[in-house]
Design an enzyme around this catalytic site. Structure first.
Site, PDB file in Angstrom:
ATOM      1  CD1 TRP A 515       1.709   2.089 -23.376  1.00 52.83           C
ATOM      2  CD2 TRP A 515       3.291   2.866 -24.762  1.00 52.83           C
ATOM      3  NE1 TRP A 515       1.250   3.274 -23.902  1.00 52.83           N
ATOM      4  CE2 TRP A 515       2.199   3.783 -24.759  1.00 52.83           C
ATOM      5  CE3 TRP A 515       4.389   3.145 -25.561  1.00 52.83           C
ATOM      6  CZ2 TRP A 515       2.193   4.935 -25.527  1.00 52.83           C
ATOM      7  CZ3 TRP A 515       4.392   4.304 -26.322  1.00 52.83           C
ATOM      8  CH2 TRP A 515       3.302   5.186 -26.300  1.00 52.83           C
ATOM      9  CG  HIS A 516       9.036  -0.539 -21.980  1.00 55.31           C
ATOM     10  ND1 HIS A 516      10.196   0.183 -22.156  1.00 55.31           N
ATOM     11  CD2 HIS A 516       8.484  -0.690 -23.215  1.00 55.31           C
ATOM     12  CE1 HIS A 516      10.338   0.458 -23.451  1.00 55.31           C
ATOM     13  NE2 HIS A 516       9.311  -0.055 -24.100  1.00 55.31           N
ATOM     14  CE1 TYR A 517       1.205  -4.332 -19.275  1.00 51.26           C
ATOM     15  CE2 TYR A 517       1.421  -2.133 -20.209  1.00 51.26           C
ATOM     16  CZ  TYR A 517       0.846  -3.393 -20.219  1.00 51.26           C
ATOM     17  OH  TYR A 517      -0.082  -3.718 -21.179  1.00 51.26           O
ATOM     18  CG  HIS A 518       8.560  -5.406 -15.997  1.00 47.72           C
ATOM     19  ND1 HIS A 518       8.675  -4.077 -16.373  1.00 47.72           N
ATOM     20  CD2 HIS A 518       9.426  -5.564 -14.970  1.00 47.72           C
ATOM     21  CE1 HIS A 518       9.575  -3.470 -15.617  1.00 47.72           C
ATOM     22  NE2 HIS A 518      10.039  -4.352 -14.749  1.00 47.72           N
TER      23      HIS A 518
END
Length: 581
Positions: A515-518
C-alpha cells in the site's frame, strides 16, 4: 525579513504552542472534541476561504492544521471520521477495515491492471487509519535529493512525532527476527530509531502501548479552531478555473457534493495568496486534475472533458513497491505484532515482519489474519491475473477450515526500494467516487526483480539463523516454506512440499502490495519544487502523488511531515507578503 514579519511569525509560533497545550495532544485514545468538524450536509451552498484543501488524509490534515493559524481553511474529506470505529483504532482489529467492502468502508478496494488487489483510503486521516502503523523517516540522502530544507524537515518530523509516534513493545518473535537479521549480516544494530540508516533497527509505530492507533487526524488538534472548517462526506467533483482575463488558467474554487447529493461551491477569497491545494493521494490527485480538465488532451477528449491545460504527464510515473512474503509456522505461540523491525539492506530491499495467532481477527471474524489475508485481497497462492473473486472466496473458505495451529506463526516479508518500474493512471469514468485505471508494471525493470531475489535470500538466512530457530519447525526447509506460501492455504501446515520454483518466478507469482503506491503528479513534470501545478496559478498538489520514490522504508511519516513542512513554508510566504503591505 522585516521586523513586523518576524513578530508575526513569532506570534504564530506562540499560537501553535498554545494550541498544542490547550487541545491536550496526548496518547489518549479518546476521540478529540473537534468543534470544527462537520458533515458536509451542513455546508452553505456557497462559501469563501483563503485555502481550500481537497483530501483530509495523511498530508491534508497537518497541512490544514498549520495553515489555519493565519488564514481561513476549508478541508474537504470524502470519507467519514475515524473516531469511534474500533476497526481503525485497535491494533487487534487490523485487517477488519481493509476487508470491509461496504460503500461506507474507510477503505476502498481497487485492483490494478497488473491484477494485484489494493486499497485507497476514504476517511479523515487517510492511509494512517488503515496501515500497519510503522513510523520511520526518510533518509538524509532522500531529503537532500528532493531539495527540502533539512532543518525545517527535522522540525516538522518532531511536530508530527509529538502526537502520533511511539516506541513499540519488542517481544520474543520480533526480537528473534531482529537478531536473525543481524546474524544474516544486515548490520549494524541501530537500536530504536526513527532515522533511516542501513542495518537493522526497531522503528516507531503509531500504535501506543495500549494498542490504540494515532492517525494524521490527531494532528488537527494543532489547528486554530477559528481558522478551519472540516467537512466530512464531501466529494469534490471539479476544480473551478478562471480562464478569461488572465494570463494562464487560475484555480478559484471547487465544486463538491455532500452525502445527500446536494451540490456546494467553495470559492477562494480574492487575493494573490489564496490557493486550492489537492491532497487526495496518488490515485485521487491525478484523477481530480483530469476530471477538472488538466491532463492528456486526447484522453480528456475521449471523456468529453473541457480542456483547461494539456498536461500529458498527469497520471504518469505511477509506482507501487512490490511485496513478497514467506509464512513460517511456529511450534511455539507468538505475540500479535505488526511491523516493528526493519532490515535496511545495502542492495535495496527492506525486510520486515508481522506475527500472531488469529492475527487481525475478532470474535466474529477470527481468521482475518492481518497483512497477509485473502479477506483484504492479499492472496499469494495464485499469480496476480488469477486472483478472481472466486479464487478469493475459495481461499477464505479453505482458511476457515484450518486448525488453529496453522495460524501460529508469522510472515517475514521483503519489499524493494524505489521501485524503478513505473506505470500510469487513466480515468475509467467521470465519477470521482469510481476508481481510475492504474498499472504499476511490477518487476518490469530487471533490477527490481533482482532486489526481490536478494531480499528473499536474506529472509532465508533469517529463518535459518540461530536466534530464530525456536520459532521454526526444524524439519522444514526454506524451500518447503516457499512452496507452502505459494500454494493453496491447506498447505500452511508443515506436512509436505509442492513443485519447486525459482526465486524469480516466486517473486512474480506471489507479488502483493504493501500500500505504498505513489506518483502521478511528479515534481518537475506536473508540479514545480514548490508543489505548484506547472502552467496554472493558485493550485498546488501536496501528497505522495508527487514522489518519484517512496521515502524511507515506509512513507507515512514523511507524508505527514510534508503536510506540516509545506504548511509552514506557505504561511511564511503569506506572512511576509502581509508584512510588506
Amino acid at each position: 525579513m522585516s521586523k513586523s514579519v518576524g513578530r508575526l511569525i513569532g506570534w504564530w509560533r506562540v499560537l501553535v504552542a498554545a494550541s498544542f497545550f490547550f487541545h491536550g495532544l496526548s496518547s489518549s485514545d479518546k476521540a478529540p472534541n473537534y468543534s470544527f468538524v462537520h458533515n458536509a450536509t451542513t455546508a452553505p451552498t456557497t462559501s469563501y476561504y483563503d485555502y481550500i484543501i481537497v483530501g483530509g488524509g495523511t498530508a491534508g490534515c497537518p497541512l490544514a492544521a498549520t495553515l489555519s493559524h493565519n488564514a481561513t481553511v476549508l478541508l474537504l474529506e470524502r470519507g467519514g471520521s475515524p473516531y469511534g470505529n474500533s476497526n481503525i483504532t485497535l491494533l487487534s482489529s487490523f485487517g477488519s477495515a481493509l476487508s470491509d467492502l461496504s460503500p461506507t468502508s474507510p477503505s476502498q478496494r481497487f485492483i490494478s491492471e497488473d491484477g494485484v488487489i489494493n486499497a485507497r483510503a476514504r476517511v479523515l486521516g487517510g492511509g494512517s487509519c488503515l496501515n500497519a502503523g510503522f513510523y520511520t523517516r526518510a533518509g538524509p540522502g532522500y531529503v537532500r535529493d528532493v531539495g527540502w530544507d533539512s532543518r525545517l524537515v527535522n522540525e516538522s518530523y518532531h511536530w508530527v512525532e509529538d502526537v502520533v509516534a511511539f516506541e513499540p513493545p519488542m517481544r520474543e518473535w520480533q526480537t528473534a527476527v531482529r537478531d536473525g537479521l543481524l546474524q544474516a549480516g544486515i548490520v549494524p544494530n541501530n537500536g530504536f530509531t526513527y532515522d533511516h540508516i542501513n542495518g537493522t533497527k526497531v522503528g516507531g509505530t503509531i500504535f501506543d502501548r495500549d494498542g490504540n492507533r494515532h492517525t494524521a487526524a490527531n494532528l488537527l488538534g494543532y489547528a486554530n479552531p477559528q481558522g478551519i472548517n472540516v467537512l466530512l462526506h464531501a466529494t469534490v467533483h471539479k476544480i473551478l478555473f478562471k480562464t478569461k482575463g488572465v494570463a494562464r488558467p487560475q484555480a478559484h474554487g471547487v465544486r463538491f457534493v455532500d452525502a445527500q447529493g446536494v451540490r456546494h461551491t467553495a470559492y477562494l477569497k480574492s487575493g494573490s495568496k489564496s490557493e486550492v491545494i489537492i491532497s487526495a493521494g496518488a490515485l485521487g490527485s491525478p484523477q481530480l486534475l483530469m476530471l477538472s480538465g488538466v491532463g492528456p488532451a486526447d484522453h480528456l477528449k475521449s471523456y468529453n472533458i473541457s480542456l483547461v491545460l494539456d498536461q500529458p504527464m498527469v497520471g504518469q510515473g505511477m509506482r507501487d513497491n512490490p511485496m513478497n512474503a514467506i509464512y513460517i509456522p511456529s511450534p511455539l505461540p507468538v505475540e500479535v505484532s505488526l511491523i516493528q523491525v526493519v532490515g535496511i539492506t545495502p542492495f535495496g530491499s527492506y525486510i520486515e515482519a508481522a506475527s500472531g495467532e488469529n492475527f487481525g481477527g475478532s470474535n466474529t471474524h477470527p481468521r482475518d489474519f492481518g497483512m497477509l489475508s485473502p479477506k483484504i485481497g492479499q492472496l499469494s497462492v495464485v499469480p496476480p491475473k488469477q486472483r478472481t473473486p472466486e479464487a478469493l472466496a475459495e481461499a477464505i473458505e479453505q482458511m476457515s477450515n484450518l486448525p488453529d495451529i496453522a495460524f501460529q506463526g508469522g510472515f517475514i516479508l521483503e519489499k524493494i526500494m524505489g521501485p524503478i518500474s513505473t506505470g500510469h493512471l487513466e480515468l475509467q469514468s467521470l465519477n470521482p467516487n469510481d476508481n481510475p485505471s492504474v498499472t504499476f508494471n511490477y518487476f518490469q525493470e530487471p533490477e527490481d526483480l533482482q532486489r526481490c531475489v536478494q531480499g528473499l535470500q536474506t529472509i532465508e538466512k533469517v529463518i535459518e539463523s540461530q536466534p530464530f530457530s525456536k520459532f521454526k519447525y526444524q524439519g522444514i526447509s526454506v524451500h518447503t516454506l516457499l512452496n507452502m506460501t505459494a500454494s493453496t492455504p491447506v498447505n500452511l501446515l508443515p506436512h509436505h512440499a509442492n513443485v519447486s520454483t525459482s526465486l524469480e518466478q516466486f517473486c512474480k507469482d506471489t507479488v502483493m502490495t504493501i500500500w505504498h503506491y505513489h506518483g502521478g503528479c511528479l515534481v518537475g513534470r506536473v508540479v514545480d519544487s514548490d508543489y505548484k501545478v506547472i502552467g496554472i496559478d493558485s493550485l498546488r498538489v501536496i501528497d505522495g502523488s508527487t514522489f518519484y520514490y517512496s521515502p524511507g522504508t515506509n512513507p507515512q511519516a514523511t507524508v505527514m511531515m510534508l503536510g506540516r513542512y509545506m504548511g509552514v513554508r506557505i504561511l511564511r510566504d503569506r506572512l511576509e507578503s502581509q508584512g510588506k503591505k
